[in-house]
Design a protein around this motif. Structure first.
Motif, PDB file in Angstrom:
ATOM      1  N   LYS A   6       0.770  -1.162  -0.027  1.00  0.00           N
ATOM      2  CA  LYS A   6      -0.041   0.093  -0.107  1.00  0.00           C
ATOM      3  C   LYS A   6       0.896   1.471  -0.046  1.00  0.00           C
ATOM      4  O   LYS A   6       1.844   1.363   0.720  1.00  0.00           O
ATOM      5  N   GLU A   7       0.298   2.131  -0.532  1.00  0.00           N
ATOM      6  CA  GLU A   7       1.217   3.416  -0.926  1.00  0.00           C
ATOM      7  C   GLU A   7       1.152   4.369   0.613  1.00  0.00           C
ATOM      8  O   GLU A   7       0.184   4.309   1.042  1.00  0.00           O
ATOM      9  N   SER A   8       2.192   4.962   0.881  1.00  0.00           N
ATOM     10  CA  SER A   8       1.893   6.004   2.050  1.00  0.00           C
ATOM     11  C   SER A   8       1.178   7.072   1.500  1.00  0.00           C
ATOM     12  O   SER A   8       1.120   7.449   0.331  1.00  0.00           O
ATOM     13  N   PRO A   9       0.783   7.783   2.505  1.00  0.00           N
ATOM     14  CA  PRO A   9       0.058   9.092   2.067  1.00  0.00           C
ATOM     15  C   PRO A   9       1.020  10.096   1.126  1.00  0.00           C
ATOM     16  O   PRO A   9       0.408  10.945   0.171  1.00  0.00           O
ATOM     17  N   ALA A  10       2.170  10.210   1.517  1.00  0.00           N
ATOM     18  CA  ALA A  10       3.382  10.918   0.704  1.00  0.00           C
ATOM     19  C   ALA A  10       3.359  10.288  -0.748  1.00  0.00           C
ATOM     20  O   ALA A  10       3.421  11.262  -1.765  1.00  0.00           O
ATOM     21  N   GLN A  11       3.531   9.274  -0.843  1.00  0.00           N
ATOM     22  CA  GLN A  11       3.688   8.519  -2.174  1.00  0.00           C
ATOM     23  C   GLN A  11       2.416   8.587  -2.944  1.00  0.00           C
ATOM     24  O   GLN A  11       2.383   8.910  -3.962  1.00  0.00           O
ATOM     25  N   GLU A  12       1.221   8.569  -2.354  1.00  0.00           N
ATOM     26  CA  GLU A  12      -0.073   8.892  -3.122  1.00  0.00           C
ATOM     27  C   GLU A  12      -0.087  10.355  -3.580  1.00  0.00           C
ATOM     28  O   GLU A  12      -0.605  10.427  -4.730  1.00  0.00           O
TER      29      GLU A  12
END
Length: 118
Positions: A6-12
């Motif tokens: 799952k993507e982190s919020p920063a990656q998203e």
């Protein structure tokens, strides 16, 4: 079959900003704030600028992103400024004195809903 992590919020956020930049068609421009709105993060124009300043995404049409007033963010005469002007002109965009002419930023939802009719 292994699951994709799952993507982190920063990656998203980064992914969505880069997708919004890629969606600006050749010959068109968008402001940093407009990119942040399109990515789903209104009011985060400076974060868009920070993501683009990393310059680590090959093939990204970063040159289509400008300040809200249509000016190029690089200092006039710098290598980045000259390259952005060259790339924009190669796409048919009119650039005069470091500012794009003849294009308006996309309206915000408030402007669409509340602006007087033409």
């Amino acid at each position: 079959m292994p699951r994709k992590p799952k993507e982190s919020p920063a990656q998203e956020l980064r992914r969505r900003v880069l997708e919004a930049v890629r969606a600006v068609p050749p010959g068109q421009v968008a402001g940093y704030g407009e990119i942040s709105r399109r990515a789903g993060y209104p009011g985060r124009a400076r974060l868009v600028a920070r993501i683009l300043s990393a310059g680590d995404e090959p093939g990204l049409p970063w040159h289509r992103v400008l300040r809200s007033d249509g000016r190029i963010a690089f200092p006039p005469g710098s290598a980045g400024f000259d390259e952005q002007v060259q790339r924009l002109r190669a796409e048919g965009v009119r650039v005069e004195s470091g500012r794009v002419r003849g294009q308006r930023a996309a309206p915000t939802l408030d402007q669409i809903l509340w602006a007087p009719p033409d």
